[in-house]
Design a protein around this motif. Sequence first.
Motif, PDB file in Angstrom:
ATOM      1  N   LEU A 100       0.852  -1.184   0.000  1.00  0.00           N
ATOM      2  CA  LEU A 100       0.000   0.000   0.000  1.00  0.00           C
ATOM      3  C   LEU A 100       0.890   1.237   0.000  1.00  0.00           C
ATOM      4  CD1 LEU A 100      -2.652  -0.895   2.745  1.00  0.00           C
ATOM      5  CD2 LEU A 100      -2.569  -1.616   0.349  1.00  0.00           C
ATOM      6  N   ALA A 101       0.375   2.338  -0.533  1.00  0.00           N
ATOM      7  CA  ALA A 101       1.076   3.627  -0.496  1.00  0.00           C
ATOM      8  C   ALA A 101       0.122   4.659   0.085  1.00  0.00           C
ATOM      9  CB  ALA A 101       1.519   4.043  -1.893  1.00  0.00           C
ATOM     10  N   VAL A 102       0.527   5.273   1.195  1.00  0.00           N
ATOM     11  CA  VAL A 102      -0.316   6.263   1.864  1.00  0.00           C
ATOM     12  C   VAL A 102       0.532   7.493   2.183  1.00  0.00           C
ATOM     13  CG1 VAL A 102      -1.863   6.741   3.781  1.00  0.00           C
ATOM     14  CG2 VAL A 102      -1.674   4.403   2.898  1.00  0.00           C
ATOM     15  N   ASP A 103       0.310   8.564   1.448  1.00  0.00           N
ATOM     16  CA  ASP A 103       0.982   9.844   1.707  1.00  0.00           C
ATOM     17  C   ASP A 103       2.496   9.696   1.809  1.00  0.00           C
ATOM     18  OD1 ASP A 103      -1.542  10.917   1.749  1.00  0.00           O
ATOM     19  OD2 ASP A 103      -1.702  10.936   3.932  1.00  0.00           O
ATOM     20  N   GLY A 104       3.062   8.993   0.848  1.00  0.00           N
ATOM     21  CA  GLY A 104       4.513   8.880   0.767  1.00  0.00           C
ATOM     22  C   GLY A 104       5.118   7.745   1.549  1.00  0.00           C
ATOM     23  N   VAL A 105       4.314   6.970   2.300  1.00  0.00           N
ATOM     24  CA  VAL A 105       4.815   5.836   3.068  1.00  0.00           C
ATOM     25  C   VAL A 105       4.278   4.544   2.460  1.00  0.00           C
ATOM     26  CG1 VAL A 105       4.933   4.728   5.333  1.00  0.00           C
ATOM     27  CG2 VAL A 105       4.930   7.224   5.155  1.00  0.00           C
ATOM     28  N   ILE A 106       5.159   3.552   2.283  1.00  0.00           N
ATOM     29  CA  ILE A 106       4.794   2.239   1.768  1.00  0.00           C
ATOM     30  C   ILE A 106       4.626   1.283   2.944  1.00  0.00           C
ATOM     31  CG2 ILE A 106       5.516   0.293   0.324  1.00  0.00           C
ATOM     32  CD1 ILE A 106       4.857   2.859  -1.220  1.00  0.00           C
ATOM     33  N   TYR A 107       3.517   0.533   2.944  1.00  0.00           N
ATOM     34  CA  TYR A 107       3.272  -0.488   3.962  1.00  0.00           C
ATOM     35  C   TYR A 107       3.080  -1.830   3.259  1.00  0.00           C
ATOM     36  CZ  TYR A 107       2.128   3.603   6.855  1.00  0.00           C
ATOM     37  OH  TYR A 107       2.165   4.808   7.519  1.00  0.00           O
ATOM     38  N   THR A 108       3.718  -2.866   3.805  1.00  0.00           N
ATOM     39  CA  THR A 108       3.556  -4.174   3.186  1.00  0.00           C
ATOM     40  C   THR A 108       3.933  -5.273   4.163  1.00  0.00           C
ATOM     41  OG1 THR A 108       4.078  -5.493   1.210  1.00  0.00           O
ATOM     42  CG2 THR A 108       5.906  -4.313   2.240  1.00  0.00           C
ATOM     43  N   THR A 109       3.531  -6.499   3.824  1.00  0.00           N
ATOM     44  CA  THR A 109       4.014  -7.677   4.538  1.00  0.00           C
ATOM     45  C   THR A 109       5.130  -8.306   3.726  1.00  0.00           C
ATOM     46  OG1 THR A 109       2.337  -9.055   3.476  1.00  0.00           O
ATOM     47  CG2 THR A 109       1.800  -8.153   5.645  1.00  0.00           C
ATOM     48  N   GLY A 110       5.968  -9.077   4.405  1.00  0.00           N
ATOM     49  CA  GLY A 110       7.064  -9.738   3.708  1.00  0.00           C
ATOM     50  C   GLY A 110       7.750 -10.753   4.604  1.00  0.00           C
ATOM     51  N   GLY A 111       8.415 -11.713   3.973  1.00  0.00           N
ATOM     52  CA  GLY A 111       9.245 -12.650   4.708  1.00  0.00           C
ATOM     53  C   GLY A 111       8.491 -13.814   5.316  1.00  0.00           C
ATOM     54  N   THR A 112       9.251 -14.797   5.778  1.00  0.00           N
ATOM     55  CA  THR A 112       8.670 -16.020   6.309  1.00  0.00           C
ATOM     56  C   THR A 112       7.979 -15.809   7.647  1.00  0.00           C
ATOM     57  OG1 THR A 112      10.823 -16.589   7.265  1.00  0.00           O
ATOM     58  CG2 THR A 112      10.306 -17.511   5.111  1.00  0.00           C
ATOM     59  N   ARG A 113       8.204 -14.685   8.319  1.00  0.00           N
ATOM     60  CA  ARG A 113       7.524 -14.365   9.569  1.00  0.00           C
ATOM     61  C   ARG A 113       6.234 -13.588   9.311  1.00  0.00           C
ATOM     62  NH1 ARG A 113       9.174 -16.905  13.796  1.00  0.00           N
ATOM     63  NH2 ARG A 113      11.312 -16.165  13.554  1.00  0.00           N
ATOM     64  N   ARG A 114       5.961 -13.237   8.067  1.00  0.00           N
ATOM     65  CA  ARG A 114       4.879 -12.323   7.694  1.00  0.00           C
ATOM     66  C   ARG A 114       5.010 -11.034   8.506  1.00  0.00           C
ATOM     67  NH1 ARG A 114      -1.246 -14.398   6.917  1.00  0.00           N
ATOM     68  NH2 ARG A 114      -0.083 -15.987   5.770  1.00  0.00           N
ATOM     69  N   ALA A 115       6.186 -10.436   8.439  1.00  0.00           N
ATOM     70  CA  ALA A 115       6.408  -9.172   9.121  1.00  0.00           C
ATOM     71  C   ALA A 115       5.730  -8.045   8.360  1.00  0.00           C
ATOM     72  CB  ALA A 115       7.907  -8.895   9.230  1.00  0.00           C
ATOM     73  N   VAL A 116       5.398  -6.991   9.083  1.00  0.00           N
ATOM     74  CA  VAL A 116       4.878  -5.767   8.486  1.00  0.00           C
ATOM     75  C   VAL A 116       5.998  -4.740   8.486  1.00  0.00           C
ATOM     76  CG1 VAL A 116       3.155  -3.930   8.655  1.00  0.00           C
ATOM     77  CG2 VAL A 116       2.566  -6.257   9.337  1.00  0.00           C
ATOM     78  N   VAL A 117       6.173  -4.029   7.376  1.00  0.00           N
ATOM     79  CA  VAL A 117       7.196  -2.994   7.304  1.00  0.00           C
ATOM     80  C   VAL A 117       6.584  -1.710   6.781  1.00  0.00           C
ATOM     81  CG1 VAL A 117       9.063  -4.648   6.939  1.00  0.00           C
ATOM     82  CG2 VAL A 117       7.933  -3.626   4.960  1.00  0.00           C
ATOM     83  N   ALA A 118       7.161  -0.588   7.221  1.00  0.00           N
ATOM     84  CA  ALA A 118       6.869   0.730   6.664  1.00  0.00           C
ATOM     85  C   ALA A 118       8.140   1.229   6.001  1.00  0.00           C
ATOM     86  CB  ALA A 118       6.424   1.696   7.757  1.00  0.00           C
ATOM     87  N   LEU A 119       8.017   1.702   4.766  1.00  0.00           N
ATOM     88  CA  LEU A 119       9.166   2.148   3.990  1.00  0.00           C
ATOM     89  C   LEU A 119       8.933   3.574   3.500  1.00  0.00           C
ATOM     90  CD1 LEU A 119       9.526  -0.991   1.646  1.00  0.00           C
ATOM     91  CD2 LEU A 119      10.634  -0.637   3.862  1.00  0.00           C
ATOM     92  N   ASN A 120      10.015   4.294   3.312  1.00  0.00           N
ATOM     93  CA  ASN A 120       9.957   5.599   2.669  1.00  0.00           C
ATOM     94  C   ASN A 120       9.657   5.382   1.187  1.00  0.00           C
ATOM     95  OD1 ASN A 120      10.892   7.969   1.158  1.00  0.00           O
ATOM     96  ND2 ASN A 120      11.692   8.697   3.113  1.00  0.00           N
ATOM     97  N   GLY A 121       8.542   5.938   0.713  1.00  0.00           N
ATOM     98  CA  GLY A 121       8.120   5.686  -0.655  1.00  0.00           C
ATOM     99  C   GLY A 121       9.041   6.244  -1.713  1.00  0.00           C
ATOM    100  N   ALA A 122       9.872   7.227  -1.366  1.00  0.00           N
ATOM    101  CA  ALA A 122      10.786   7.821  -2.333  1.00  0.00           C
ATOM    102  C   ALA A 122      12.127   7.102  -2.388  1.00  0.00           C
ATOM    103  CB  ALA A 122      11.009   9.295  -2.006  1.00  0.00           C
ATOM    104  N   THR A 123      12.513   6.465  -1.274  1.00  0.00           N
ATOM    105  CA  THR A 123      13.859   5.876  -1.200  1.00  0.00           C
ATOM    106  C   THR A 123      13.880   4.394  -0.869  1.00  0.00           C
ATOM    107  OG1 THR A 123      14.088   6.342   1.172  1.00  0.00           O
ATOM    108  CG2 THR A 123      14.726   8.097  -0.367  1.00  0.00           C
ATOM    109  N   GLY A 124      12.779   3.851  -0.347  1.00  0.00           N
ATOM    110  CA  GLY A 124      12.770   2.461   0.095  1.00  0.00           C
ATOM    111  C   GLY A 124      13.371   2.251   1.467  1.00  0.00           C
ATOM    112  N   GLU A 125      13.734   3.334   2.160  1.00  0.00           N
ATOM    113  CA  GLU A 125      14.343   3.199   3.484  1.00  0.00           C
ATOM    114  C   GLU A 125      13.360   2.579   4.467  1.00  0.00           C
ATOM    115  OE1 GLU A 125      16.214   5.979   7.073  1.00  0.00           O
ATOM    116  OE2 GLU A 125      15.220   6.899   5.347  1.00  0.00           O
ATOM    117  N   LEU A 126      13.848   1.636   5.272  1.00  0.00           N
ATOM    118  CA  LEU A 126      13.031   0.987   6.285  1.00  0.00           C
ATOM    119  C   LEU A 126      12.768   1.949   7.436  1.00  0.00           C
ATOM    120  CD1 LEU A 126      11.704  -1.614   7.402  1.00  0.00           C
ATOM    121  CD2 LEU A 126      13.944  -2.214   8.352  1.00  0.00           C
ATOM    122  N   LEU A 127      11.486   2.132   7.760  1.00  0.00           N
ATOM    123  CA  LEU A 127      11.094   3.055   8.828  1.00  0.00           C
ATOM    124  C   LEU A 127      10.741   2.314  10.115  1.00  0.00           C
ATOM    125  CD1 LEU A 127       8.847   5.402   6.659  1.00  0.00           C
ATOM    126  CD2 LEU A 127      11.258   5.719   7.267  1.00  0.00           C
TER     127      LEU A 127
END
Length: 693
Positions: free
Chosen positions: A95-122
């Motif tokens: 998902l993309a919400v106001d410049g922040v990317i949210y998604t699940t990933g990995g074998t743990r089904r972790a949730v991550v927030a990323l900087n939508g412009a750079t991919g930096e992990l938040l």
Amino acid sequence: MITTRLLPLSIAAALLLSAAPSALAQTPAKEGTVAARTNAGVANWTTYNADLKGSRYSALDQINAGNFKDLEIAWRFKTDILGSRPEYKLESTPLAVDGVIYTTGGTRRAVVALNGATGELLWTYALHEGKRSAESPRALSGRGLSYWTDGTKRRILYVTIGYRLVSLDADTGRPDPDFGTNGVVDLKTDFDQDLGDLDTGEVGVHSAPAVSGNSIIIGAAFREGFTPKTSNNTKGYVRAFDVRTGKRIWTFHTVPKPGEVGYDTWLNKSADVNGNTGVWTQVSVDEELGLAYLAVESPTSDFFGGKRPGNNLFGNSLVAVDLKTGERRWHYQLIHHEIWDLDNSSAPLLMDVTVDGKPRKVVGLPSKQGFFYVFDRASGVPVWPIKEVKVAKGNVPGEWYSPTQPMPSKPPVYARNGVEDKDLIDFTPDLKAKAVALTGKYVLGPVYTPPIVSTPEKFGVINNWAQGGTNWPGGSFDPESGIAYVYACGACISATGLLPPPAGLSDIPLVVGVAGQPVVMIKGPGEGAGADSPAAAPPSGGSGPPRLSVDGLPLVKPPYGTISAIDVNNGTIKWQIAHGETPDFVRNHPAIKALGGIPRTGQATYQIGTLLTKSLVIAGENQFTTTPDHPRGAMLRAYDKQNGTEIGAVFMPSTQSGSPMTYMVGGRQYIIVPTSGGNASGEFIAYALPTKR
């Protein structure tokens, strides 16, 4: 154990929490997420399918036919660290919400927030569930998550591997203390059925929750494969929960209880002792009509239904329920008494079109059969006639057969609809003769050819049941034109026979197997993450059935994969193209080279989703190929929406394994493609046009 990580301004702050889901601590600081959030030059993607109607459409057109080929990788995010090992089946759409990317990933089904412009992990969040996760029928990262806001609070909602619903603060990744028990609702409880041991009770889900208003709608999914251990499996009830508190609002019984509509379609009271019939794909919502649309899967089990005589509502039905109460408003059963693993796999598409000069609000459902069903979404009345057509009756001992099946008159079938002699490879007379000889040991036929008991004379039925047509990525549609765009697999075929199971495997009388081979537990390749399913052991020493190929080429003729533009205004197929480069083993085959080549075949896979923009249809490839135009890898391709002409392609270092999405931040449009498969572990790749240097 629950893990929350926040990385404000690239400084990681990690905190390990108690093993009990209710014991939660918090991490201070949210500077990274706040800094990434912006309202300048933004276009969002706030639900799994872009909107609750399932469109997978964005009006963005900075990336267009004139410059698509110029796309470059803007950033990449590898998911290897989001679990105890790398994941090779990344299917999540961010998902993309106001410049922040949210998604699940990995074998743990972790949730991550990323900087939508750079991919930096938040920040990251993961729930460690121990045995409950290990026993889950739906593992790995799943398909995604959901976002909710009331204008002040912002929440991320997702379902864990162990079937818990979690609400997180979108700024910090902390669980919401007002939701459930310290941010977590145990979905294995308050379920109108007793699962016994909560660690091993069979239920999970891959799909993202559907969030509408203050309601969260959650479906259910089960062990992937053809036969569960018991016909009396968990029932796939659908529930809604309050987004603020986590309290259950309503439950829809997909297997009816006594006195409910549909109970009498399970003869001999078999509704009491059968299960599955869940909604494992995405739920779509019409907020104006106040209806949620449930694409319900098949009952227990996939290829034998003798323990559940009758039509088995609401199995293989499209059901519209009241968004506030969960009460059934209408339903239409697409398959009576399902015994082909043709479960509803696609999200319903809610479309506003013009039929016979009149505006119509319709719901369309792509299918594994290659049928595109279209109904008035308020009443459930078919827009074009759906006829009950007589189908063949089988002779499997103990089975019950429906004499007819519903078949739409319009639109035309858009994918392979069965496997018959006319479908066999025919590049040369010799190849066709070999295909005919090979299939002499099998039964061929149209889509609803009944399964058979496997014998040395007839091993089984060759068909495109389990993974043909359109699978979980579903379709997309253009709200401006009323045209739906649907990928379908034309070469996802298999041979299915039935045998009695060995003692202790299942209480189902007949399971998938091949005469002369022991029935064992193997990994199934269906719509889930990979769980045990019974099948025949692979042949060894030259014994057993032949493989479904001819001199190393696919048994069926191309196209192996297509994208179709279906005009829902008039029920026609506007265009259809082969999607994907011809596989290397086909293009370089001596018989094909002797012919001087063949037109592009497309690629066979069940996991390609399409993305629509103002002018383009975008989809990636699922196989590696090597051509004079590009090194070994896969291509992300774009087509003109109007005519299907390919207007550009860019190289991907890995193959598409989830559905792409697009968004804009800082005035720059991005396309994210989830990739994985083969030797490549999960990675999100964000493409954008080059910046001025």
